[in-house]
Scaffold this motif. Structure first.
Motif, mmCIF file in Angstrom:
data_model
loop_
_atom_site.group_PDB
_atom_site.id
_atom_site.type_symbol
_atom_site.label_atom_id
_atom_site.label_comp_id
_atom_site.label_asym_id
_atom_site.label_seq_id
_atom_site.Cartn_x
_atom_site.Cartn_y
_atom_site.Cartn_z
ATOM 1 N N LEU A 8 37.200 38.512 41.039
ATOM 2 C CA LEU A 8 38.562 37.932 41.144
ATOM 3 C C LEU A 8 38.649 37.580 42.502
ATOM 4 C CD1 LEU A 8 40.967 40.032 38.962
ATOM 5 C CD2 LEU A 8 40.430 37.706 38.802
ATOM 6 N N THR A 9 38.338 38.504 43.574
ATOM 7 C CA THR A 9 38.143 38.087 44.931
ATOM 8 C C THR A 9 37.288 36.893 45.184
ATOM 9 O OG1 THR A 9 38.622 40.516 45.497
ATOM 10 C CG2 THR A 9 37.820 39.146 47.096
ATOM 11 N N ALA A 12 38.900 33.847 44.063
ATOM 12 C CA ALA A 12 40.240 33.405 44.987
ATOM 13 C C ALA A 12 39.735 33.188 46.474
ATOM 14 C CB ALA A 12 41.312 34.496 44.971
ATOM 15 N N THR A 34 39.852 26.423 43.868
ATOM 16 C CA THR A 34 40.880 26.899 42.724
ATOM 17 C C THR A 34 41.619 25.685 42.264
ATOM 18 O OG1 THR A 34 41.589 28.404 44.196
ATOM 19 C CG2 THR A 34 41.982 29.066 42.105
ATOM 20 N N LYS A 165 43.991 32.953 38.761
ATOM 21 C CA LYS A 165 45.291 34.039 38.230
ATOM 22 C C LYS A 165 44.706 34.885 37.272
ATOM 23 C CE LYS A 165 48.245 32.231 35.292
ATOM 24 N NZ LYS A 165 49.575 31.712 34.258
ATOM 25 N N ASP A 166 44.968 35.954 37.382
ATOM 26 C CA ASP A 166 44.669 37.150 36.555
ATOM 27 C C ASP A 166 45.328 37.234 35.324
ATOM 28 O OD1 ASP A 166 44.834 39.957 35.238
ATOM 29 O OD2 ASP A 166 43.452 40.596 37.059
ATOM 30 N N GLU A 171 48.954 37.782 38.096
ATOM 31 C CA GLU A 171 48.871 37.685 39.628
ATOM 32 C C GLU A 171 47.880 36.558 39.879
ATOM 33 O OE1 GLU A 171 47.417 40.109 43.594
ATOM 34 O OE2 GLU A 171 46.905 41.072 41.496
ATOM 35 N N HIS A 173 46.390 34.564 42.725
ATOM 36 C CA HIS A 173 45.330 34.831 43.976
ATOM 37 C C HIS A 173 45.363 33.514 44.996
ATOM 38 C CE1 HIS A 173 43.753 38.452 42.460
ATOM 39 N NE2 HIS A 173 43.775 37.825 41.299
ATOM 40 N N LYS A 174 46.619 33.556 45.812
ATOM 41 C CA LYS A 174 46.741 32.006 46.978
ATOM 42 C C LYS A 174 45.858 32.394 47.931
ATOM 43 C CE LYS A 174 51.353 30.890 45.324
ATOM 44 N NZ LYS A 174 52.792 30.730 45.629
ATOM 45 N N THR A 175 45.551 31.381 48.275
ATOM 46 C CA THR A 175 44.487 31.082 49.538
ATOM 47 C C THR A 175 45.023 30.214 50.402
ATOM 48 O OG1 THR A 175 43.232 29.574 48.054
ATOM 49 C CG2 THR A 175 42.552 32.011 48.510
#
Length: 213
Positions: A8-9, A12, A34, A165-166, A171, A173-175
């Motif tokens: 996930l990391t 994102a 993304t 998104k999870d 959640e 994961h904005k960057t």
């Protein structure tokens, strides 16, 4: 060992992680951005590709939006290429978000290296338990015919507002937005026996000068 948080990391990691690979799974960009395909919108894309009964229907979640600029050139062949390319982008996102779990549209609009890259990218999202949300804009789309059944399509993408998104927690994961949020795509398309312009090869260049706002 559970690799899901790490994946996930990774998804994102850049502001454009999902979009770059969802857009085509480039040969030189294995960890891109993304973004998502536009819900059920096709923006200014010609609708001719969607009217054929032989073409798969592509539906996307309401929180995904792709916008394609310059969909009508006045040349019917080039317009068909632009339309099929847009459907290809939507097909990848449909496979990622689960609206096309069998990947029928994915295989319909892709072939060769582009198909394998797209399938690999979809598999990474599945393994990470992630999906897509947000927006992406595709612009400066230029088609060059290289034969009766082949063409190149070069275009830019603004992937600054798309994120992973999870699936379980929702959640997002904005960057941060950087120059790498803007990507140059160089693709090859080949017309198959059914008359579909399939994407067969794709290369992406992140942070390309000509795509910066």
């Amino acid at each position: 060992m559970n690799r899901r948080p790490t994946l996930l990391t990774a998804l994102a990691l850049t502001a454009t992680a999902a979009l770059t690979l969802s857009a085509c799974g480039s040969d030189n960009d294995k960890a891109g951005g993304t973004q998502a395909d536009g819900g059920n919108k096709r923006a200014s894309v010609s609708t001719s590709a969607a009217t054929s009964p032989d073409r798969p229907k592509i539906e996307l979640p309401a929180d995904l939006e792709l916008t394609f600029e310059g969909g009508e050139t006045g040349d019917p062949v080039k317009d068909a290429i632009l339309a099929d390319n847009a459907e290809r982008m939507r097909a990848v996102d449909a496979a990622i978000t689960g609206t096309d779990p069998e990947g029928k549209a994915l295989a319909f609009y892709n072939t060769g290296k582009a198909l394998q890259a797209a399938q690999d990218w979809v598999a990474q999202f599945e393994e990470a338990g992630a999906t897509l949300t947000g927006e992406a804009r595709y612009y400066d789309r230029e088609v060059t015919l290289t034969g009766d059944r082949s063409a190149t399509l070069v275009f830019c993408a603004d992937e600054s507002r798309g994120f992973s998104k999870d699936k379980k927690t929702n959640e997002i994961h904005k960057t941060p937005v950087t120059k790498n949020s803007y990507v140059l795509y160089n693709t090859r398309l080949d017309k198959n026996v059914e008359g579909v312009w399939q994407t067969s090869q794709i290369i992406s260049t992140r942070g390309a000068t000509q795509c910066q706002p």
